[in-house]
Design a protein around this motif. Structure first.
Motif, PDB file in Angstrom:
ATOM      1  N   MET A 169     -17.285  22.217 -92.424  1.00 20.70           N
ATOM      2  CA  MET A 169     -16.476  23.416 -92.181  1.00 20.70           C
ATOM      3  C   MET A 169     -17.177  24.692 -92.646  1.00 20.70           C
ATOM      4  N   LYS A 170     -18.453  24.509 -93.084  1.00 22.38           N
ATOM      5  CA  LYS A 170     -19.291  25.635 -93.506  1.00 22.38           C
ATOM      6  C   LYS A 170     -18.680  26.410 -94.675  1.00 22.38           C
ATOM      7  N   GLN A 171     -17.956  25.674 -95.544  1.00 20.91           N
ATOM      8  CA  GLN A 171     -17.437  26.275 -96.767  1.00 20.91           C
ATOM      9  C   GLN A 171     -18.548  26.379 -97.817  1.00 20.91           C
ATOM     10  N   THR A 172     -19.656  25.648 -97.584  1.00 17.43           N
ATOM     11  CA  THR A 172     -20.846  25.719 -98.425  1.00 17.43           C
ATOM     12  C   THR A 172     -22.048  25.302 -97.587  1.00 17.43           C
ATOM     13  N   THR A 173     -23.216  25.753 -97.990  1.00 19.30           N
ATOM     14  CA  THR A 173     -24.457  25.336 -97.317  1.00 19.30           C
ATOM     15  C   THR A 173     -25.395  24.638 -98.294  1.00 19.30           C
ATOM     16  N   ASP A 174     -24.934  24.459 -99.518  1.00 16.72           N
ATOM     17  CA  ASP A 174     -25.757  23.862-100.573  1.00 16.72           C
ATOM     18  C   ASP A 174     -25.727  22.335-100.456  1.00 16.72           C
ATOM     19  N   THR A 175     -26.889  21.726-100.167  1.00 20.01           N
ATOM     20  CA  THR A 175     -26.971  20.266-100.032  1.00 20.01           C
ATOM     21  C   THR A 175     -27.500  19.593-101.299  1.00 20.01           C
ATOM     22  N   ILE A 176     -27.751  20.376-102.349  1.00 22.74           N
ATOM     23  CA  ILE A 176     -28.273  19.786-103.584  1.00 22.74           C
ATOM     24  C   ILE A 176     -27.251  18.830-104.194  1.00 22.74           C
ATOM     25  N   PHE A 177     -25.981  19.259-104.239  1.00 29.24           N
ATOM     26  CA  PHE A 177     -24.941  18.385-104.782  1.00 29.24           C
ATOM     27  C   PHE A 177     -24.757  17.151-103.898  1.00 29.24           C
ATOM     28  N   LEU A 178     -24.924  17.330-102.589  1.00 29.14           N
ATOM     29  CA  LEU A 178     -24.858  16.173-101.678  1.00 29.14           C
ATOM     30  C   LEU A 178     -25.953  15.173-102.016  1.00 29.14           C
ATOM     31  N   ASP A 179     -27.134  15.655-102.355  1.00 31.34           N
ATOM     32  CA  ASP A 179     -28.236  14.758-102.731  1.00 31.34           C
ATOM     33  C   ASP A 179     -27.881  13.954-103.985  1.00 31.34           C
ATOM     34  N   VAL A 180     -27.204  14.600-104.938  1.00 29.26           N
ATOM     35  CA  VAL A 180     -26.785  13.906-106.165  1.00 29.26           C
ATOM     36  C   VAL A 180     -25.795  12.797-105.832  1.00 29.26           C
ATOM     37  N   LEU A 181     -24.793  13.125-105.002  1.00 29.03           N
ATOM     38  CA  LEU A 181     -23.798  12.127-104.610  1.00 29.03           C
ATOM     39  C   LEU A 181     -24.427  11.001-103.804  1.00 29.03           C
ATOM     40  N   THR A 182     -25.401  11.350-102.976  1.00 25.81           N
ATOM     41  CA  THR A 182     -26.090  10.341-102.169  1.00 25.81           C
ATOM     42  C   THR A 182     -26.827   9.352-103.056  1.00 25.81           C
ATOM     43  N   GLN A 183     -27.501   9.847-104.082  1.00 29.08           N
ATOM     44  CA  GLN A 183     -28.231   8.959-104.982  1.00 29.08           C
ATOM     45  C   GLN A 183     -27.267   8.046-105.743  1.00 29.08           C
ATOM     46  N   GLN A 184     -26.128   8.591-106.172  1.00 31.35           N
ATOM     47  CA  GLN A 184     -25.134   7.763-106.853  1.00 31.35           C
ATOM     48  C   GLN A 184     -24.596   6.680-105.919  1.00 31.35           C
ATOM     49  N   LEU A 185     -24.353   7.059-104.668  1.00 29.58           N
ATOM     50  CA  LEU A 185     -23.846   6.097-103.689  1.00 29.58           C
ATOM     51  C   LEU A 185     -24.864   4.993-103.448  1.00 29.58           C
ATOM     52  N   VAL A 186     -26.125   5.358-103.366  1.00 32.50           N
ATOM     53  CA  VAL A 186     -27.192   4.372-103.152  1.00 32.50           C
ATOM     54  C   VAL A 186     -27.292   3.412-104.335  1.00 32.50           C
TER      55      VAL A 186
END
Length: 375
Positions: A169-186
């Motif tokens: 929804m373009k409420q943010t463009t920061d993918t750094i936090f997504l990378d953190v969550l991705t690593q935790q999920l992995v």
């Protein structure tokens, strides 16, 4: 393992009920809508702190009451442990030996149960989420670490999906936090995948001879773990992690577009194959029932191997769904082996011949009367 007693207070249609059980077979006879299934459900809930029939704990509380309690005493090889669950509109509390547990993962595993009901045919022919729930609930009883990992995975997945939705929804463009969550999920998801793979391999090994015997050696059952992460059989955890991480990176832009995580153990499935055919698609109703029965019976021995004790078996109106041959295999398999609770409108001739000295209760409108035993 044995459930020696059970007390229900304001649970479903029971106001205040106390029962003592046989260490063999306990049978509850009665017509539909009298409370037989509620009784078996309460034992399942006492073991797993959740119902297999509803996702809302409020449904377990008697109509117009504010709270309910299930309590019981579990006899193990070297201990005798009281368990209790308290339900209210504010949540639930679980106690072991009168001490409250802050996490359900510290409670589950004190009482191990295997439930077999007519709807368990959905294990074979139902939706993938039915089979994922099956493996999570059954293996979670045997392995507290696996149960902890699945709880953590659901939390991380929820957070990651929420953040993907924000990116969508373009409420943010920061993918750094997504990378953190991705690593935790992995990290957590890879351990779940490996544990499931190993568990299903052991389940297949236990179920194959049972299935062959029921089918008079005419059929061979195989169980295939269908994971959305591709890796070679017998791969190490590091290999699974690398494959999972690569898939998430490859699909990141698509996941942002959809606002959802589209790869991981929450999308996995189990395939049951009989004589090289998917039994859910090409199997007869008889083959589907044989497969479900073989898997449930295999769980009994597998749980004993994993925990050192046999579980309690709950058979909810399932005998009427099985023909004489399958009834015979089921009842002979459990005879003098596991404590069993059976609900039925009446006992078939096969059951009466094969069940040794059952403790029989008659259920009517929430009242339970013990049948007098013949001398």
């Amino acid at each position: 393992m044995e459930l020696t007693s059970l007390r229900l207070v304001n649970y479903r249609n029971y106001t205040d009920l106390t029962l003592n059980f046989s260490d063999g077979v306990n049978v509850f006879l009665g017509e539909n809508a009298q409370g037989k299934t509620n009784l078996l459900e309460s034992i399942y809930v006492l073991a797993l702190a959740r119902s297999h029939r509803t996702s809302s704990d409020k449904d377990l509380i008697r109509w117009q009451e504010k709270e309910a309690t299930i309590s019981g005493r579990v006899k193990k090889n070297i201990s005798n442990v009281p368990l209790s669950l308290y339900f209210s509109n504010k949540g639930k509390k679980a106690r072991v030996n009168h001490l409250e547990k802050s996490k359900l993962s510290q409670y589950i595993g004190q009482l191990n149960v295997i439930l077999f009901a007519p709807e368990d045919l959905e294990l074979v022919k139902g939706a993938p989420n039915v089979r994922r729930r099956f493996i999570d609930m059954e293996f979670g009883q045997m392995n507290p670490l696996y149960l902890y990992h699945t709880t953590q995975y659901r939390r991380i997945l929820k957070d990651r999906n929420a953040y993907l939705k924000r990116l969508q929804m373009k409420q943010t463009t920061d993918t750094i936090f997504l990378d953190v969550l991705t690593q935790q999920l992995v990290d957590i998801g890879s351990q779940i995948i490996l544990a499931r793979h190993n568990f299903l391999a052991r389940l297949e090994e236990a179920a194959q001879p049972i299935h062959a015997e029921i089918s008079d050696q005419r059929e061979i059952l195989t169980i295939k773990y269908q994971t959305s992460i591709e890796f070679e059989k017998n791969s190490e955890l590091s290999v699974i992690k690398a494959a999972f991480e690569q898939d998430l990176k490859r699909l990141q832009s698509r996941e942002i577009m959809l606002g959802s995580t589209i790869v991981g153990p929450h999308r996995d499935d189990i395939q049951f194959i009989v004589n090289n055919n998917d039994v859910a698609v090409f199997g007869s109703q008889g083959q589907q029932r044989t497969t479900a029965l073989a898997v449930k019976l295999a769980e009994i021995d597998l749980m004993q191997q994993e925990t050192g004790e046999y579980p309690i078996l709950l058979l909810d109106d399932v005998l009427s769904e099985l023909d004489a041959n399958r009834q015979t295999h089921l009842l002979l398999a459990i005879q003098d082996k596991v404590q069993t609770f059976i609900t039925a409108p009446s006992l078939s001739d096969v059951a009466r011949q094969l069940i040794h000295a059952p403790k029989v209760f008659h259920v009517k409108h929430g009242d339970i009367i013990l049948e007098e035993q013949a001398e």
